[in-house]
Design a protein around this motif. Structure first.
Motif, PDB file in Angstrom:
ATOM      1  N   ALA A  98       0.812  -1.215   0.000  1.00  0.00           N
ATOM      2  CA  ALA A  98       0.000   0.000   0.000  1.00  0.00           C
ATOM      3  C   ALA A  98       0.849   1.271   0.000  1.00  0.00           C
ATOM      4  CB  ALA A  98      -0.930   0.005   1.216  1.00  0.00           C
ATOM      5  N   LEU A  99       2.144   1.140   0.255  1.00  0.00           N
ATOM      6  CA  LEU A  99       3.013   2.320   0.278  1.00  0.00           C
ATOM      7  C   LEU A  99       3.142   2.900  -1.134  1.00  0.00           C
ATOM      8  CD1 LEU A  99       5.886   1.015   2.602  1.00  0.00           C
ATOM      9  CD2 LEU A  99       3.868   2.365   3.232  1.00  0.00           C
ATOM     10  N   GLN A 100       3.188   4.200  -1.195  1.00  0.00           N
ATOM     11  CA  GLN A 100       3.303   4.893  -2.483  1.00  0.00           C
ATOM     12  C   GLN A 100       4.756   4.869  -2.954  1.00  0.00           C
ATOM     13  OE1 GLN A 100       0.540   6.029  -4.157  1.00  0.00           O
ATOM     14  NE2 GLN A 100      -0.525   4.993  -2.474  1.00  0.00           N
ATOM     15  N   LEU A 101       5.181   3.698  -3.421  1.00  0.00           N
ATOM     16  CA  LEU A 101       6.574   3.525  -3.830  1.00  0.00           C
ATOM     17  C   LEU A 101       6.651   2.810  -5.172  1.00  0.00           C
ATOM     18  CD1 LEU A 101       8.085   2.290  -0.435  1.00  0.00           C
ATOM     19  CD2 LEU A 101       8.457   4.523  -1.480  1.00  0.00           C
ATOM     20  N   ASN A 102       7.628   3.196  -5.984  1.00  0.00           N
ATOM     21  CA  ASN A 102       7.897   2.542  -7.252  1.00  0.00           C
ATOM     22  C   ASN A 102       9.208   1.780  -7.137  1.00  0.00           C
ATOM     23  OD1 ASN A 102       5.616   3.633  -8.589  1.00  0.00           O
ATOM     24  ND2 ASN A 102       6.731   5.541  -8.940  1.00  0.00           N
ATOM     25  N   ALA A 103       9.229   0.563  -7.662  1.00  0.00           N
ATOM     26  CA  ALA A 103      10.435  -0.258  -7.587  1.00  0.00           C
ATOM     27  C   ALA A 103      11.581   0.385  -8.355  1.00  0.00           C
ATOM     28  CB  ALA A 103      10.152  -1.656  -8.128  1.00  0.00           C
ATOM     29  N   ASN A 104      12.777   0.338  -7.761  1.00  0.00           N
ATOM     30  CA  ASN A 104      14.028   0.848  -8.359  1.00  0.00           C
ATOM     31  C   ASN A 104      14.063   2.371  -8.509  1.00  0.00           C
ATOM     32  OD1 ASN A 104      14.755  -1.848  -8.571  1.00  0.00           O
ATOM     33  ND2 ASN A 104      14.193  -1.987 -10.722  1.00  0.00           N
ATOM     34  N   GLN A 105      13.111   3.053  -7.909  1.00  0.00           N
ATOM     35  CA  GLN A 105      13.121   4.519  -7.993  1.00  0.00           C
ATOM     36  C   GLN A 105      14.072   5.083  -6.938  1.00  0.00           C
ATOM     37  OE1 GLN A 105       9.287   6.378  -7.888  1.00  0.00           O
ATOM     38  NE2 GLN A 105      10.095   8.404  -7.491  1.00  0.00           N
ATOM     39  N   VAL A 106      14.956   5.965  -7.371  1.00  0.00           N
ATOM     40  CA  VAL A 106      15.916   6.584  -6.456  1.00  0.00           C
ATOM     41  C   VAL A 106      15.203   7.653  -5.636  1.00  0.00           C
ATOM     42  CG1 VAL A 106      18.029   7.957  -6.302  1.00  0.00           C
ATOM     43  CG2 VAL A 106      17.838   6.129  -8.014  1.00  0.00           C
ATOM     44  N   ILE A 107      15.401   7.617  -4.323  1.00  0.00           N
ATOM     45  CA  ILE A 107      14.781   8.614  -3.447  1.00  0.00           C
ATOM     46  C   ILE A 107      15.367   9.987  -3.759  1.00  0.00           C
ATOM     47  CG2 ILE A 107      14.399   9.285  -1.043  1.00  0.00           C
ATOM     48  CD1 ILE A 107      14.865   6.339  -0.283  1.00  0.00           C
ATOM     49  N   ILE A 108      14.509  10.975  -3.888  1.00  0.00           N
ATOM     50  CA  ILE A 108      14.947  12.323  -4.244  1.00  0.00           C
ATOM     51  C   ILE A 108      15.829  12.898  -3.143  1.00  0.00           C
ATOM     52  CG2 ILE A 108      14.184  14.670  -4.734  1.00  0.00           C
ATOM     53  CD1 ILE A 108      11.636  13.476  -5.902  1.00  0.00           C
ATOM     54  N   ARG A 109      16.895  13.538  -3.548  1.00  0.00           N
ATOM     55  CA  ARG A 109      17.832  14.141  -2.597  1.00  0.00           C
ATOM     56  C   ARG A 109      17.400  15.570  -2.270  1.00  0.00           C
ATOM     57  NH1 ARG A 109      24.393  14.710  -3.215  1.00  0.00           N
ATOM     58  NH2 ARG A 109      24.628  16.529  -1.866  1.00  0.00           N
ATOM     59  N   ASN A 110      17.492  15.903  -0.988  1.00  0.00           N
ATOM     60  CA  ASN A 110      17.119  17.242  -0.532  1.00  0.00           C
ATOM     61  C   ASN A 110      17.973  17.575   0.687  1.00  0.00           C
ATOM     62  OD1 ASN A 110      15.972  19.600   0.361  1.00  0.00           O
ATOM     63  ND2 ASN A 110      13.864  18.877   0.280  1.00  0.00           N
ATOM     64  N   THR A 111      18.894  18.529   0.548  1.00  0.00           N
ATOM     65  CA  THR A 111      19.827  18.854   1.633  1.00  0.00           C
ATOM     66  C   THR A 111      19.152  19.515   2.825  1.00  0.00           C
ATOM     67  OG1 THR A 111      20.371  20.916   0.480  1.00  0.00           O
ATOM     68  CG2 THR A 111      21.847  19.055   0.128  1.00  0.00           C
ATOM     69  N   SER A 112      17.896  19.915   2.680  1.00  0.00           N
ATOM     70  CA  SER A 112      17.192  20.513   3.823  1.00  0.00           C
ATOM     71  C   SER A 112      16.737  19.440   4.809  1.00  0.00           C
ATOM     72  CB  SER A 112      15.992  21.338   3.344  1.00  0.00           C
ATOM     73  OG  SER A 112      15.024  20.501   2.742  1.00  0.00           O
ATOM     74  N   LYS A 113      16.748  18.158   4.359  1.00  0.00           N
ATOM     75  CA  LYS A 113      16.382  17.044   5.230  1.00  0.00           C
ATOM     76  C   LYS A 113      17.548  16.067   5.273  1.00  0.00           C
ATOM     77  CE  LYS A 113      11.438  17.376   4.197  1.00  0.00           C
ATOM     78  NZ  LYS A 113      10.248  16.659   3.672  1.00  0.00           N
ATOM     79  N   ILE A 114      17.967  15.745   6.483  1.00  0.00           N
ATOM     80  CA  ILE A 114      19.161  14.919   6.648  1.00  0.00           C
ATOM     81  C   ILE A 114      18.874  13.796   7.645  1.00  0.00           C
ATOM     82  CG2 ILE A 114      21.604  14.915   7.285  1.00  0.00           C
ATOM     83  CD1 ILE A 114      21.606  17.941   6.707  1.00  0.00           C
ATOM     84  N   LYS A 115      19.439  12.632   7.363  1.00  0.00           N
ATOM     85  CA  LYS A 115      19.311  11.519   8.297  1.00  0.00           C
ATOM     86  C   LYS A 115      20.630  10.757   8.369  1.00  0.00           C
ATOM     87  CE  LYS A 115      17.351   8.325   4.833  1.00  0.00           C
ATOM     88  NZ  LYS A 115      16.151   7.601   4.398  1.00  0.00           N
TER      89      LYS A 115
END
Length: 419
Positions: A231-248
């Protein structure tokens, strides 16, 4: 008497005709259905299945609420940082104009270096070579916009180092030296007002925050279901978008892959079983994994496998296609069509058992070799010969065993095996 001779001649002619016809028929059969053989070789058989996996990690979102201004990453994406190490620096908006001035000065410095006739030092020449290599790598690997940004940052840093060295070698009062001095002055003002973001824990720095960091965790594995994951809104092999305002920060020692399967192998799998994973678009090598948790569902099982390598490469994905490799076996490899079951008799002609067999071509004749199938997958099998003890256990005598044929490497096996 002449009549008797005539009959003999007629009989001889009939025999010759029969021989000729028989020869013609055999020749036609030979050419219409030639004997085909295949050479026995060593091969590898891999039992795998294609699945979709969800990456589960221990991740900690870094609190940046107290930091304002322009963020400048000091640690590249998917790079390890130690505890209290500087992840990024923040320049207040009031210093934004200084950043723009520095960018303008960088362009002028590049132009001044290009026009200045200076004999470069070995250090400057080494940096010049490094710049050329970085430019080549950037051109060759220009598919990922985030990689381009990283390459640009590295390139600018190398150019600045070269400019500093070249400036120090420049005559006093030269235009290049003045530009570098002005740039250093602006950079010092920025540094004096810069606020550093420190890493609360050690691990991999990631600027790819997707919002599932608190859901897809190790501690929550026992609560997850395949329906919830799908049910998660995810596509296989899709690279997570990079955003320097959010860091983990990601635990770089381990991560988990959740996979729903209903194959016979998955239904027989147990905790702590070892298997191998091969991820699409990441690495063609087999990555060792251990089954850490199994959730039985109505039509299959949700299996959680733990991996301890390639964490950096997987950091940019949340959902990914992969192969689960249950086993890999090497040995004499044959196509299933070459094998037939045959009753096996002893020297007295009594049928003792029925075994898998292949026909081995010899000069002018063929022999039957009895084999056991060790592993099979799809249309191929890995086979081996029965040992003397195997035959004795079946009830054969040593005299019987002496007549059995052994399948060997490079044996010539008949393809058209009619039994």
């Amino acid at each position: 008497m002449p009549k008797k001779k005539s009959n003999i001649v007629l009989i001889l002619l009939l025999l010759i005709l029969i021989i000729i016809i028989s020869t013609i028929i055999n020749v036609v059969k030979l050419f219409s259905k030639p004997i085909e053989t295949t050479i026995v070789k060593n091969g590898k058989l891999t039992k795998y299945e294609e699945v979709t996996g969800y990456i589960i990690r221990n991740e900690e979102i870094v609190d940046t609420t107290e930091y304002t201004g322009v963020a400048q990453a000091k640690v590249e994406d998917s790079t390890r940082v130690s505890k209290n190490g500087t992840i990024a620096t923040y320049v207040s908006e009031s210093e934004g104009q200084l950043v723009e001035r520095i960018n303008d000065l960088d362009k002028k410095i590049e132009e001044a270096m290009a026009s200045q006739q200076t004999i470069y030092s070995p250090d400057a020449k080494a940096l010049e070579s490094s710049i050329q290599i970085q430019l080549y790598d950037t051109i060759q690997n220009n598919n990922d916009i985030n990689s381009l940004q990283d390459s640009k940052a590295k390139l600018n840093n190398t150019i600045r180092k070269k400019a500093q060295i070249v400036g120090e070698l420049s005559p006093v009062g030269s235009k290049l030296k003045e530009l570098i001095s002005e740039r250093n002055s602006y950079e010092k003002q920025i540094n004096d007002s810069t606020k550093e973001l420190k890493a609360p824990i050690s691990g991999l720095v990631s600027y790819r925050v997707d919002g599932y960091e608190n859901l897809l965790t190790k501690d929550n594995i026992s609560n997850l279901t395949s329906a919830e994951l799908n049910a998660l809104q995810l596509n296989a092999n899709q690279v997570i978008i990079r955003n320097t305002s959010k860091i983990k920060i990601i635990n770089n020692f381990e991560c988990y892959v959740a996979m729903f399967m209903d194959s016979p192998e998955s239904k027989e799998a147990n905790l702590n079983d070892r298997l191998y994973l091969r991820f699409e678009n990441v690495d063609s090598n087999l990555i060792p994994a251990t089954i850490e948790y199994i959730s039985d569902e109505g039509d299959g099982r949700l299996i959680f496998a733990k991996i301890e390598t390639n964490i950096e490469e997987l950091a940019k994905y949340r959902k990914i296609n992969l192969d689960v490799v249950w086993w890999t076996y090497e040995g004499l490899k044959l196509h299933k069509s070459l094998i037939t079951k045959k009753p096996v008799t002893n020297v007295s002609g009594d049928v003792i058992t029925t075994l898998d067999s292949v026909k081995i071509k010899k000069v002018g004749f063929d022999e039957t070799a009895y084999i056991k199938i060790v592993k099979e997958f799809d249309n191929y099998v890995i086979v081996d010969n029965y040992t003397t003890q195997d035959y004795l256990d079946m009830g054969f005598t040593e005299q019987d065993i002496a007549n059995f044929v052994t399948l060997k490497l490079y044996s010539e096996v008949l393809v058209d095996n009619d039994g």
